[in-house]
Design a protein around this motif. Sequence first.
Motif, mmCIF file in Angstrom:
data_model
loop_
_atom_site.group_PDB
_atom_site.id
_atom_site.type_symbol
_atom_site.label_atom_id
_atom_site.label_comp_id
_atom_site.label_asym_id
_atom_site.label_seq_id
_atom_site.Cartn_x
_atom_site.Cartn_y
_atom_site.Cartn_z
ATOM 1 N N LYS A 191 -2.603 -8.054 -10.171
ATOM 2 C CA LYS A 191 -2.609 -7.630 -11.152
ATOM 3 C C LYS A 191 -2.945 -6.116 -11.449
ATOM 4 N N ALA A 192 -3.314 -5.340 -10.896
ATOM 5 C CA ALA A 192 -3.788 -4.002 -10.813
ATOM 6 C C ALA A 192 -2.607 -3.357 -11.103
ATOM 7 N N ARG A 193 -1.951 -2.827 -10.283
ATOM 8 C CA ARG A 193 -0.097 -3.193 -9.498
ATOM 9 C C ARG A 193 1.012 -3.517 -10.558
ATOM 10 N N GLY A 194 0.768 -4.470 -11.040
ATOM 11 C CA GLY A 194 1.543 -4.518 -12.149
ATOM 12 C C GLY A 194 2.912 -5.672 -10.765
ATOM 13 N N ILE A 195 2.119 -6.674 -10.375
ATOM 14 C CA ILE A 195 2.836 -7.475 -9.203
ATOM 15 C C ILE A 195 3.108 -8.812 -9.032
ATOM 16 N N ASN A 196 3.393 -9.368 -9.566
ATOM 17 C CA ASN A 196 4.211 -11.210 -10.032
ATOM 18 C C ASN A 196 4.682 -11.655 -8.489
ATOM 19 N N ASP A 197 3.328 -12.805 -8.462
ATOM 20 C CA ASP A 197 4.253 -13.992 -7.246
ATOM 21 C C ASP A 197 5.615 -13.354 -7.286
ATOM 22 N N ASN A 198 5.862 -13.600 -6.130
ATOM 23 C CA ASN A 198 7.734 -13.992 -4.961
ATOM 24 C C ASN A 198 8.095 -12.433 -5.375
ATOM 25 N N ASP A 199 7.877 -11.538 -6.411
ATOM 26 C CA ASP A 199 8.246 -9.732 -6.637
ATOM 27 C C ASP A 199 8.783 -9.499 -5.116
ATOM 28 N N TRP A 200 9.583 -8.337 -4.759
ATOM 29 C CA TRP A 200 9.831 -7.580 -4.470
ATOM 30 C C TRP A 200 8.494 -6.141 -4.320
ATOM 31 N N VAL A 201 7.696 -6.508 -2.745
ATOM 32 C CA VAL A 201 6.832 -5.057 -2.320
ATOM 33 C C VAL A 201 7.695 -4.209 -1.478
ATOM 34 N N GLU A 202 6.660 -2.776 -2.218
ATOM 35 C CA GLU A 202 7.519 -2.151 -1.147
ATOM 36 C C GLU A 202 5.652 -1.705 -0.435
ATOM 37 N N VAL A 203 5.472 -2.088 0.998
ATOM 38 C CA VAL A 203 4.136 -1.512 1.749
ATOM 39 C C VAL A 203 4.060 -0.217 2.282
ATOM 40 N N TRP A 204 3.369 0.696 1.935
ATOM 41 C CA TRP A 204 3.282 1.775 2.978
ATOM 42 C C TRP A 204 2.333 2.900 3.405
ATOM 43 N N ASN A 205 2.357 3.158 4.428
ATOM 44 C CA ASN A 205 1.943 4.143 4.813
ATOM 45 C C ASN A 205 2.231 5.289 5.557
ATOM 46 N N ASP A 206 1.493 6.475 6.703
ATOM 47 C CA ASP A 206 2.611 6.902 6.482
ATOM 48 C C ASP A 206 3.202 7.465 7.785
ATOM 49 N N HIS A 207 3.359 5.781 8.543
ATOM 50 C CA HIS A 207 3.619 5.510 9.954
ATOM 51 C C HIS A 207 5.577 4.882 9.608
ATOM 52 N N GLY A 208 5.130 4.181 8.291
ATOM 53 C CA GLY A 208 6.845 3.910 8.220
ATOM 54 C C GLY A 208 6.156 2.409 6.260
ATOM 55 N N LYS A 209 7.410 1.654 6.876
ATOM 56 C CA LYS A 209 7.336 1.364 5.416
ATOM 57 C C LYS A 209 8.120 0.005 5.134
ATOM 58 N N VAL A 210 7.463 -1.026 5.290
ATOM 59 C CA VAL A 210 8.451 -2.558 5.103
ATOM 60 C C VAL A 210 8.810 -2.949 3.430
ATOM 61 N N ILE A 211 8.944 -3.539 3.208
ATOM 62 C CA ILE A 211 9.854 -3.835 1.684
ATOM 63 C C ILE A 211 9.998 -4.794 1.653
ATOM 64 N N CYS A 212 9.088 -5.833 1.493
ATOM 65 C CA CYS A 212 9.428 -7.705 1.331
ATOM 66 C C CYS A 212 9.165 -8.417 0.588
ATOM 67 N N ARG A 213 9.199 -9.708 0.097
ATOM 68 C CA ARG A 213 8.215 -10.767 -1.209
ATOM 69 C C ARG A 213 6.821 -10.550 -1.112
ATOM 70 N N VAL A 214 6.272 -10.780 -2.235
ATOM 71 C CA VAL A 214 5.079 -11.230 -1.563
ATOM 72 C C VAL A 214 4.381 -12.318 -2.132
ATOM 73 N N LYS A 215 2.787 -12.881 -1.735
ATOM 74 C CA LYS A 215 3.204 -14.156 -2.716
ATOM 75 C C LYS A 215 1.594 -13.871 -2.455
ATOM 76 N N VAL A 216 1.451 -13.865 -4.064
ATOM 77 C CA VAL A 216 -0.091 -13.436 -4.842
ATOM 78 C C VAL A 216 -1.262 -15.143 -3.860
ATOM 79 N N ARG A 217 -2.028 -14.632 -3.526
ATOM 80 C CA ARG A 217 -2.185 -15.992 -2.800
ATOM 81 C C ARG A 217 -3.862 -15.488 -3.708
ATOM 82 N N LYS A 218 -4.653 -16.752 -4.505
ATOM 83 C CA LYS A 218 -6.028 -16.954 -4.295
ATOM 84 C C LYS A 218 -6.722 -16.513 -3.280
ATOM 85 N N GLY A 219 -6.513 -17.180 -2.311
ATOM 86 C CA GLY A 219 -8.199 -17.264 -1.632
ATOM 87 C C GLY A 219 -7.818 -15.531 -0.622
ATOM 88 N N GLU A 220 -7.113 -14.755 -1.025
ATOM 89 C CA GLU A 220 -7.282 -13.638 -0.031
ATOM 90 C C GLU A 220 -8.117 -13.010 -0.913
#
Lengths: 930, 332
Positions: free
Chosen positions: A828-857
Amino acid sequence: MKASRREFLKATGASSLSLMLGGTYSLRVLAQSQDAMVQHEYSGWENFHRNQWSWDKKTRGAHLINCTGACPHNVYTKDGVVLREEASKDIAPMPGLPEYNPRGCNKGVCGVDYQYGPHRIKYPLIRVGERGEGKWRRASWDEALEMIADKIVDTIKNEAPDCISVFSPVPAVAPVSFAAGHRFAHYIGAHTHTFFDWYGDHPTGQTQTCGVQGDSCETADWFNAKFIILWGANPSITRIPDAHYLSEASLNGTKIVSISPDYNASSIKADQWLHLKPGTDGALGMAMAYVIIKEKLFDVHGVKEQTDLPYLVRKDNQRFLRESDVVANGSTGKFYAWDAKTGKAVIMKGCWGDEPAQKGPPVAFMGRNTNTFPKGYIDLGDLDPALEGTYKIQLKDGSSVEVQPVFDILKTRIMKQNTPEAAAAVTGIPAKVIVQLAKDYATAKPAMIISGGGTNHWYYSDVLLRVFHLLSALTASEGKNGGGLQHYIGQWKPTFLPGLAALAWPETPAKQRFCQTTIWTYVHAEVNDEMLNSNIDTNKYLRKSIATKQMPLLPANGRDPKVFIVYRGNYLNQAKGQKYVLRNLWPKLELIVDINIRMDSTALYSDIVLPSAHWYEKTDLNVTMEHTSINMTEPAIKPMWESRTDWQIFQALAKKVEESARRKKFERYNDEQFKWVRDLTNLWNQMTMDGKLADDEAACQFILDTAPQTKGITMAMLRDKPQRFKGNWTSPMQEGVPYTPFKNYVVDKKPWPTLTGRQQFYFDHDTFFDMGLELPVYKGPINADKFPLRFNTPHSRYAIHSTFKDNVQMLRLQRGGPSVEMAPADAKARGINDNDWVEVWNDHGKVICRVKVRKGEQSGRVSMWHTPELYMDLIEGSSQSVCPVRISPTHLVGNYGHLVFRPNYYGPGGTQRDSRVEVKRYIGATPMPL
Amino acid sequence: MTQRQLAMVIDLNKCIGCQTCTLACKSQWTDRGGREFMYWNHVETRPGKGYPRDWQQAGGGWEGDKLKPGRLPRLAEDYGIPADFSFDATLFKEGEQPLRPTEPMQWGPNWDEDQGAGEFPNGYFFYLPRLCNHCTKPACLAACPRQAISKREEDGIVLIDQERCRGYRYCVAACPYKKIYFNPLAGRSEKCIFCYPRVEQGIPQACAYQCVGRARHVAYLDDREGAVHRLVNEWKVALPLHPEHGTQPNVYYVPPLSPATFDANGKPTGQPRIPDDYLVELFGPAVKQALAVLQREIARKEKGEASALMDMLIAYKHGDMFRLGRPPEQRS
């Protein structure tokens, strides 16, 4: 009957085809139709399903992948087509315990999919496009093998044999296949790879504490526990065939506590779930030790006899008091405790410097062989070692020093630093809950800690495991059925190791080049681990370790690797530091060969791909540490298409190298390191022991015959049913009793295979002092990546590493592709909805995939099921793109008693889960339907 | 009425949601020929929308002696189009075509896996395996205008005669569990056959016999030695799903226990996190007594006392979970 049918239709008005069924259907109608049913004569259609459930051949099957299940299966074939598999349910039961049967899982019932699936490699392929592109041409076996053989001979001749690198992991699941390439490497002089450490699965802290590569109980022993802490372990997902022992223990009155940041498939089965902040497990464990010590809940005799906690440490230099300090010509490997009865320092029996009358041969998985010591050797007898106090000792030069037992130092630190209140602030678990947990754990007998990947993939996992061991040692839980620290990660235990080693490295492992894969990757892929952000200079420790030959780096002499042969493993896909591997290591490799049943990511990024026989098309053995029965697979059909078994492929390659060596007039060479004149024209004879091992089944039988753990077992017996091991690693095999480790030391009281001859908690080594790790301590997760979210890469229920990631049935039970899971608040803080495509990154690289918003996480962390294939539904990268290779300096120690490099026994892992990332909604172009 | 009824008990405290049953079933019966989207057996996370989506709101079943209206699930929206992939383009052809569903998945049989309800850290979920209940009063049978659905005398297995069926789908609408599927290629409705070819040989259903959680018991309901009778009728700890639909299901569930919730200070309350009300919604009011019996018997075990109920649920011997009234030897 016809009449009643007409009435039925009339009565119901069914011809209107109104699907919103109304009240026109009544019990009367039901009664009518039931009448009709009674009269109904079965028509022939039912035979359709009966025919579907029929077969003309039943064979033994196992799944020869990096899985710890080792689940015996039957494979059913009809008209030469393999139809399906089913658990064979014939592991012998043990009295008073739920049986192992059936063993299998969701993947195991789909094993046949890889046989007939579209991933299958049918013919030898030679790359004609770019690496990774998938553009191939079909080649003959002769052409492909000749190309490889020529490159091998040229590389030996023009570079060095150690520029040839052969990677194949996990011997336990398919020892003959494993041995094929290793034996080939062994005779040509190439180096092979470690894997257990590289995968981050090696329980380094257990090797430090116990002097063994690792050992755990078979899972039936879980049922014997009265109290179980699932600590970073999620067996419902990662140990599917074994998880029933937890629910059955629970029904039997065992209390189960799940310690995990997220509410997962195993937490839901527990009596209590404790959701600590990620990576703070050590703080919780140390606070438990605080309670156990403070409340005097520890087993005093066990601590005095089975641990180094009574050993004396010099106050002046923090080193153990050694015999060499006290006596002229004294041993540096003998240590003292203070005997409270006599008021004297006495040398503890069974230390490193204490040799048995008959010295046993070296054992690969143990720091030293203590098996030939007499039983009862470390029994305390009349000795009463002090755990606390300061004593004065006169040294050999006449001076005197003050000494103090390890326990005293440890206790002082714990009482100061590890109060439950302090731990509550770090972990988020209330102090009262911690106290209760510690009391419950310490008073339930027997109590077991089951740890898993969740606690073994951190930078400081070694000391975390030492904390678990401390709890286990304080409560004297080791070496007892239903107790102990039991770690489950990695498929690491080829129990019949002597037989395997004889097949894989016939001139002994001492004459085999092994690289340490983590170091190999770190150096050749030129990984930037950014640990300087945490004030740790990895390279300083690494350079020293290599220069002083504590750890190996191959090729030697600063050469680059040139030829890389990968089989039964998906090196590239699993590689931490994947961005660095593709960018820096891959271009150094002039020839990459992959031998495989399917086109995985490593195969896709290779130059030559060779088709290997599927698990149901060859004969091999299959074992695990999770149960103690040996299992086999055999051909249901001949290898499909042009595939061959690995054992046959490397024999064929050996013949081609012979031809190439003759053609290139490079028939023999002197391997100076081993003083070995290698004859490249005699390879096939060497590979097959002059033909005696040419057949796959003969090689299986050779392993069984050569290992004391399996001697007397035949392939015919295994065809009949799985057979239990006759011997094991650190405990005897007992009829009707589940295997649990360390009875040789706890029950038989032989010395532990460590420097101190005990479970060792104190390490007076420079690197350990440097890192503040001389004693069990809480070390938090590292924050070298300056990003807000922790990146967690657990194992999925739908895959075994990368295997089955691309299985259609598995993908349909997920969301069709990889995803990263995050807590609702973080999304929510990032404006992301379930099943959106998201970019996950740091200085070592990047992955772009779908997101699953999970209550137990838990908020503050994202989880991505580890290692989807690079070619899956990802816009960029994969889970390993954001994970660097991070080497803990303590793993580089190879000059301290039982801490020495041996393949898969001790060496750095690479810390999979100690990365941090940021996530945002991906706003680039997203894929259209194809 | 049929002479005998074969029935199943699924212990939800032992189900780990691994989907081995799902795929044991699928690889045997439904991985081809228009059945790809259908799961005769599947495991869904509860609470959740389930599969097909919102099946609990899709009607069907009985209201007294009348069939209640039912809705037909839609392929794309409620079942989910089964993902298909072009492996050849990805792996064996030039170009960097990823392995991507040819039709993006918007829903599927397990879309909401491990989600459940409630807020962290007091959220909760559990697994519910579902298959045809082979009901004693099958609404599907009553609804079929072709009399294509029958209930076998010898074991009560409900079957759809594939030669009589014309694919009208009244049965799909009538089933309150939405466990009948229309095969668009065959033009007929299909469903779980309780593995009758196996049962006829004395071998348990693929889903039950392969269940690695060792959660499923199979026996005739009238077999007083069988675990089903004892769990359902004697101990009363196994209950049918949504009994209010009136079809008298013959698949029974041992309801799930759950870890304690936390209070505002983060301390465990001792109260299970799955609300009783939710379990009552699924299994009826008898669930409270069933949970109490389970807790009582576990406490006995904890104290070192004997409990025949717990021993039966633990199922030391796998073979004891099944009594099919025929020799248990597997055909070779």
